[in-house]
Enzyme design. Sequence first.
Site, PDB file in Angstrom:
ATOM      1  N   CYS A 288      17.218  45.988 -20.665  1.00  0.00           N
ATOM      2  CA  CYS A 288      17.137  47.212 -21.482  1.00  0.00           C
ATOM      3  C   CYS A 288      17.127  48.492 -20.652  1.00  0.00           C
ATOM      4  O   CYS A 288      17.005  49.591 -21.195  1.00  0.00           O
ATOM      5  CB  CYS A 288      15.903  47.163 -22.381  1.00  0.00           C
TER       6      CYS A 288
ATOM      7  N   CYS B  58      12.825  46.114 -25.561  1.00  0.00           N
ATOM      8  CA  CYS B  58      13.630  45.282 -24.667  1.00  0.00           C
ATOM      9  C   CYS B  58      14.036  44.004 -25.391  1.00  0.00           C
ATOM     10  O   CYS B  58      13.176  43.233 -25.845  1.00  0.00           O
ATOM     11  CB  CYS B  58      12.818  44.955 -23.416  1.00  0.00           C
TER      12      CYS B  58
ATOM     13  N   CYS C 269      15.014  47.563 -15.719  1.00  0.00           N
ATOM     14  CA  CYS C 269      15.098  46.278 -16.413  1.00  0.00           C
ATOM     15  C   CYS C 269      16.569  45.881 -16.571  1.00  0.00           C
ATOM     16  O   CYS C 269      17.367  46.671 -17.092  1.00  0.00           O
ATOM     17  CB  CYS C 269      14.426  46.373 -17.775  1.00  0.00           C
TER      18      CYS C 269
ATOM     19  N   ASP D 164       1.966  10.487   3.137  1.00  0.00           N
ATOM     20  CA  ASP D 164       2.830  11.473   3.771  1.00  0.00           C
ATOM     21  C   ASP D 164       1.957  12.429   4.571  1.00  0.00           C
ATOM     22  O   ASP D 164       1.582  13.495   4.094  1.00  0.00           O
ATOM     23  CB  ASP D 164       3.619  12.213   2.690  1.00  0.00           C
TER      24      ASP D 164
ATOM     25  N   TYR E  98      -4.797   2.113   7.791  1.00  0.00           N
ATOM     26  CA  TYR E  98      -3.912   1.075   7.267  1.00  0.00           C
ATOM     27  C   TYR E  98      -3.587  -0.047   8.250  1.00  0.00           C
ATOM     28  O   TYR E  98      -2.834  -0.945   7.907  1.00  0.00           O
ATOM     29  CB  TYR E  98      -2.617   1.659   6.713  1.00  0.00           C
TER      30      TYR E  98
ATOM     31  N   GLU F 229       0.854  -1.193   0.000  1.00  0.00           N
ATOM     32  CA  GLU F 229       0.000   0.000   0.000  1.00  0.00           C
ATOM     33  C   GLU F 229       0.885   1.236   0.000  1.00  0.00           C
ATOM     34  O   GLU F 229       2.064   1.164   0.355  1.00  0.00           O
ATOM     35  CB  GLU F 229      -0.942   0.004   1.210  1.00  0.00           C
TER      36      GLU F 229
ATOM     37  N   CYS G   9       8.825  44.990 -16.975  1.00  0.00           N
ATOM     38  CA  CYS G   9       9.637  45.942 -17.721  1.00  0.00           C
ATOM     39  C   CYS G   9       8.706  46.670 -18.677  1.00  0.00           C
ATOM     40  O   CYS G   9       7.851  46.056 -19.320  1.00  0.00           O
ATOM     41  CB  CYS G   9      10.706  45.178 -18.491  1.00  0.00           C
TER      42      CYS G   9
ATOM     43  N   LYS H 240      11.243   3.645   0.558  1.00  0.00           N
ATOM     44  CA  LYS H 240      11.058   5.072   0.317  1.00  0.00           C
ATOM     45  C   LYS H 240      11.355   5.415  -1.136  1.00  0.00           C
ATOM     46  O   LYS H 240      12.255   4.853  -1.751  1.00  0.00           O
ATOM     47  CB  LYS H 240      11.995   5.898   1.218  1.00  0.00           C
TER      48      LYS H 240
ATOM     49  N   LYS I  64       2.677   4.643   1.138  1.00  0.00           N
ATOM     50  CA  LYS I  64       3.035   5.240   2.421  1.00  0.00           C
ATOM     51  C   LYS I  64       2.587   6.691   2.345  1.00  0.00           C
ATOM     52  O   LYS I  64       3.198   7.510   1.646  1.00  0.00           O
ATOM     53  CB  LYS I  64       4.534   5.139   2.665  1.00  0.00           C
TER      54      LYS I  64
HETATM   55  S1  IVH Z   1       1.976   0.761   8.957  1.00  0.00           S
HETATM   56  C1  IVH Z   1       3.539  -1.226  12.549  1.00  0.00           C
HETATM   57  N1  IVH Z   1       1.105   1.684   6.676  1.00  0.00           N
HETATM   58  O1  IVH Z   1       4.553   5.693   8.342  1.00  0.00           O
HETATM   59  C2  IVH Z   1       3.309  -0.561  11.262  1.00  0.00           C
HETATM   60  N2  IVH Z   1       2.273   3.166   8.114  1.00  0.00           N
HETATM   61  O2  IVH Z   1       7.302   5.309   9.453  1.00  0.00           O
HETATM   62  C3  IVH Z   1       2.889   0.816  11.449  1.00  0.00           C
HETATM   63  N3  IVH Z   1       2.453   5.445   7.264  1.00  0.00           N
HETATM   64  O3  IVH Z   1       3.849   6.044  11.729  1.00  0.00           O
HETATM   65  C4  IVH Z   1       2.706   1.597  10.279  1.00  0.00           C
HETATM   66  N4  IVH Z   1       1.343   5.113   5.401  1.00  0.00           N
HETATM   67  O4  IVH Z   1       2.446   7.329  10.076  1.00  0.00           O
HETATM   68  C5  IVH Z   1       1.771   1.954   7.805  1.00  0.00           C
HETATM   69  N5  IVH Z   1       0.235   2.393   4.645  1.00  0.00           N
HETATM   70  C6  IVH Z   1       0.887   2.657   5.780  1.00  0.00           C
HETATM   71  C7  IVH Z   1       1.386   3.940   6.056  1.00  0.00           C
HETATM   72  C8  IVH Z   1       2.096   4.151   7.243  1.00  0.00           C
HETATM   73  C9  IVH Z   1       1.977   5.998   6.129  1.00  0.00           C
HETATM   74  C10 IVH Z   1       3.235   6.164   8.281  1.00  0.00           C
HETATM   75  C11 IVH Z   1       2.698   6.020   9.674  1.00  0.00           C
HETATM   76  C12 IVH Z   1       3.807   5.476  10.482  1.00  0.00           C
HETATM   77  C13 IVH Z   1       4.994   5.810   9.661  1.00  0.00           C
HETATM   78  C14 IVH Z   1       6.110   4.837   9.919  1.00  0.00           C
END
Ligand code: IVH
Length: 677
Positions: A414, A435, A411, A121, A229, A117, A429, A317, A119
């Site tokens: 020119c 120019c 400018c 932000d 998640y 899934e 300008c 990452k 991650k």
């Molecule tokens: S699982 C034990 N799933 O990433 C597992 N975390 O660096 C716990 N995060 O604190 C996290 N998307 O804030 C999980 N699909 C995802 C996530 C996710 C973002 C963040 C979460 C966590 C941090 C860990």
Amino acid sequence: MAKPSPSVIEHYEALKQQIEYHSKCYYLENSQEIPDAEFDRLFADLLQIEAQYPALVMPDSPSQRVGAEPLTEFESVTHELPMLSLDNAFGSEDMLAFDKRVRDRLKTEEAIEYACEPKFDGIAVSILYRDGNLQRAATRGDGSTGENITQNVRTIQSVPLKLRGDKIPAVLEVRGEVYMPHEGFAKLNQTVASRGDKVFVNPRNAAAGSLRQLDSRITAARPLECCVYSVGYVEGALPDTHLAILQVLSDWGFLVSDLRQSVMAAAGCEEYYQFLAAQRAQLPYDIDGIVFKVNRIDLQQQLGAVSRAPRWAIAHKFPAQEEITQLREVEFQVGRTGAITPVARLEPIFVGGVTVSNASLHNRDEIERLALKVGDFVVVRRAGDVIPQIVSVVHSRRPEQVFDIEFPSQCPVCQSDLVKVEGETIIRCTGGLVCAAQRKQAIKHFASRHAMDIEGLGDKLVEQLVDLDCVQSPADLYRLNAEQISQLERMGKKSAENLIAALQTSCATRLDRFLYALGIREVGQATAKNLASYFGSLEALQAASEEALQSVPDVGPVVAKFIAEFFCNANNLAVISALRENGVHWPDVAPATSLELPLEGKTYVITGTLASMDRNTAKEQLQALGAKVAGSVSAKTSALVAGANAGSKLSKAEDLGIDILDEAALVNLLKECEEAS
Ligand code: IVH
């Protein structure tokens, strides 16, 4: 075990202090100073020293807790089960090593099934339900104690207040990420800026700031989303795989990523990583990697956790989109319409997959907003194919010697006066075609593919022609002879002749192309087309009042004023007649008394990920053809454009029996309308 040398100890202590400082900024004050990638590096360095010299590790090391103490304004909440963090992988080798560790621990040779899934932000939250009712929500805090933000989380539309469905556990704690989608972020920043307040540097900071409001009415007005998640503390039964759990969570009313998927082994993880990396720039929210989790819960339990992270999950990452570099100097460029743009010259830095050495600073207000000085260390962001931006200054790293940025009063090309129109942020300008910078841009635009399409007249050539004073205005292009051209750098006799031929060919054009080529402010291709078909001839257009101009679709009072002003300017009129004398011509067409655009009266909604264009481009193209583009599906929607991984909008459209276009059908529709107009 070797004893650390004094210099190692000194380095270690310095790292600890830096990490503590930046965790405090991040977790307690919402004022992140350095990009995540930089923080990850500091943390990785610390872990490496600790692995080598375990005796150095004290209970106060940042590795022994994640984050910092919660703020005192909110009530504290002790998590039933600690909220863990994730180990990071930065490349496929790290992923292979992770998969091997998992199989070694489980003593198996068989391929492991992983749930993948995005991650997200954003900000991690824990939400507790008793008998299906939302009871308490908390931030992660330091992992064991967080802040009670129940009132704020209750305002997030995607968080169910009451769960619906079967077999809901008596107590259920879900964990997820609160984030702000791009569209809402852009709108929020517009509002904030129009009030003269400081804008948020990125969607995550905006989400964090919104969540920690003591007044939840403010949070309610912020466009937050929460995608869940995992589960924490539970009293009751749950399915036996992670993906099956996500499915029941979705059934009970939670937002769960529709990009979740099951894959086999490290190879499957790699494939998913590539798949999502390619979509990242088009997603409507920020993600900074992918989380891979062993799918079977019994295997997760066997694997367990080390102090701060589970052994059964890892975050792969993406290459960082933000990095730190130093500002060397600021130059001022002059655009086609005279706009003066400050451009940052940077110490080259690899970010978002390319080496960046320049970034636009937009205008004077932006320099003031950043409180930027030459010599500063800055956070540079480059997301996908987006132009690099300077997001902020790292104040804690300001060198002793920095220099103020002097915005010019004349400018730089020119020396004409600069003006700032009231209500605009842009400084221009006043030199017009006097120019050289504006002349170059105007001629490049005139020759470009969708304008007069003069093949072979590239940017470098235009620059030389203007610098050598061979060309004062676009009309002079048609007075050039092969001999003059062959004198220029890298131009032989043959290419000079080709260019003359291309100039000749370009003379036979269309009115809309000619209008676009003139470079009237705010008159893009679509507007030029509408103007050409409405008026049919240049004479009719020139004679039109501002009021009459506004009867053309897409033309409002501002654009009408620019057009009228353009045709009042004697200089512009002289250029137009010189062009016509030199042979530029087009067929006039019968004016359309009322111009009906092909998609007039239709309303589209766009959802999911499109592969051949981003959603904004699709939106603009539909709008140029007269359609409205709305944000949500209703009975009034003419059709839903559904890209890959379309979610709830697709099901709603299906429920309402609304037409659904896939990407191929959209491309077809745009093409057909284009051909018809
Ligand atoms: S699982 C034990 N799933 O990433 C597992 N975390 O660096 C716990 N995060 O604190 C996290 N998307 O804030 C999980 N699909 C995802 C996530 C996710 C973002 C963040 C979460 C966590 C941090 C860990």
